[in-house]
Enzyme design. Sequence first.
Site, PDB file in Angstrom:
ATOM      1  N   HIS A 108       0.825  -1.212   0.000  1.00 27.25           N
ATOM      2  CA  HIS A 108       0.000   0.000   0.000  1.00 27.25           C
ATOM      3  C   HIS A 108       0.860   1.263   0.000  1.00 27.25           C
ATOM      4  O   HIS A 108       0.395   2.347  -0.391  1.00 27.25           O
ATOM      5  CB  HIS A 108      -0.918  -0.016   1.228  1.00 27.25           C
ATOM      6  CG  HIS A 108      -2.221   0.694   1.028  1.00 27.25           C
ATOM      7  ND1 HIS A 108      -2.349   1.868   0.312  1.00 27.25           N
ATOM      8  CD2 HIS A 108      -3.475   0.388   1.456  1.00 27.25           C
ATOM      9  CE1 HIS A 108      -3.608   2.259   0.312  1.00 27.25           C
ATOM     10  NE2 HIS A 108      -4.317   1.378   0.996  1.00 27.25           N
ATOM     11  N   ASP A 155      -7.784  -7.593 -18.564  1.00 28.03           N
ATOM     12  CA  ASP A 155      -7.957  -8.631 -19.580  1.00 28.03           C
ATOM     13  C   ASP A 155      -6.578  -9.043 -20.101  1.00 28.03           C
ATOM     14  O   ASP A 155      -5.875  -8.252 -20.708  1.00 28.03           O
ATOM     15  CB  ASP A 155      -8.830  -8.093 -20.714  1.00 28.03           C
ATOM     16  CG  ASP A 155      -9.120  -9.123 -21.793  1.00 28.03           C
ATOM     17  OD1 ASP A 155      -8.639 -10.270 -21.692  1.00 28.03           O
ATOM     18  OD2 ASP A 155      -9.827  -8.779 -22.762  1.00 28.03           O
TER      19      ASP A 155
END
Length: 413
Positions: free
Chosen positions: A156, A357
């Site tokens: 993070h 994708d």
Amino acid sequence: MNFKVTKVSSGVVKPAEPTPNPTLRLAWVDRYPTHRGLVESMHMYHAATNPAKVIRDALAKALVFFYPLAGHIVEPIPGEPAIECSAKGVYFVEAKANCSLEDAKYLERPLLIPKEELVPCPGSKEWEVEPHNTAIMMQVTTFACGGFVMGLRTNHAVADGMGAAQFIQAVGDMARGLAKPLVMPVWDREKFPDPKIKPNPLPELPILALDYAIIDFPIDYINKSKSQYMECTGKFCSTFDILTAKLWQCRTRALNLQPESTVKLSFFASVRHLLKLDKGYYGNSIFPVKLTAPSKKVLSSTLLEVVNFIQEAKKIMQLEFLDFAKEKIETDPFQMTFNYESVYVSDWSKIGFVDVDYGFEKPMLCSPLVNNDFIASVVILKAPPPLVGARLLASCVTKEHSMEFVSGMKIMD
């Protein structure tokens, strides 16, 4: 059936081409102590041909553009972490499961395969960088059905949710044969405010023994609630607003507190638009939104009135952020209260993971892998197919209050 995940190979994926080697200073918000840790998530896909190789090769190409993620965190000045662009690479694991995704119930909770087997967990001999200093790690686990799960661990301190998704989208771009990412990354950490405010020490976390629930909301309920809000106020509200308002009310009711007891709701909002950051900025660009109210106020209000509370809190956050940027406040705005009366909400439905994708179609499911008994929290996801709507992963009440909470959430009149 005894489900088993076997590690086929592991190693380091380095950038496919030589990359610059500066040491880059992290932004104030990147350096915040609570951000120095790995966020774990799983990304589930239908059947694909050799996904580990496709993703590994694409990862090497993407790291040429996102070369800081091939480095690691250092502290040349104590308390001032930075990224050393060392090109050490990304730890990458290829694994195989002895079952189909259907056998494993598509990894619905409770997980039939421990999360530790789905994300990369290197030993010291395999990976010399300590986990909290690692930028990113990946694992591709192929199941007997041909489907696969990409297990991700991102630091993070290096990227927020939108930033991590931007990088994974770039890996997808490379996998589909593009010459460069559709969104080119920029570092630009100096554009985030760098006030002299010192973060408060991390508070002690309570042990809450929280129960776990999954609650799905059909798109019809969400759209109906939005339409009602528009009719009543003339204003738009988001899916997040509706579901968070319902969550706060149902949880407050389930806790059965005294009317004057204080309840709190918190979440982080993006401030990219306030800073006019480049679309390619992938660092943390968030600021807390905090709501505090007596229990009776949350319960006596309508759902749409609670939506108003949330929208007003977002407006206040913008003013508070501008004061933070101009160093008009002296206290740490990221300081949080961790008690049972407080709940924290994260929205994963629009950060971009669901659009990744690799040439195998978009994922069936993207979900954090969080198990904690310290922070009452809820994550909002896009509902997995064939459902259309939203899914809440709720770990916010103890077993004592779970039935009342879940039953309230499932009332969708």
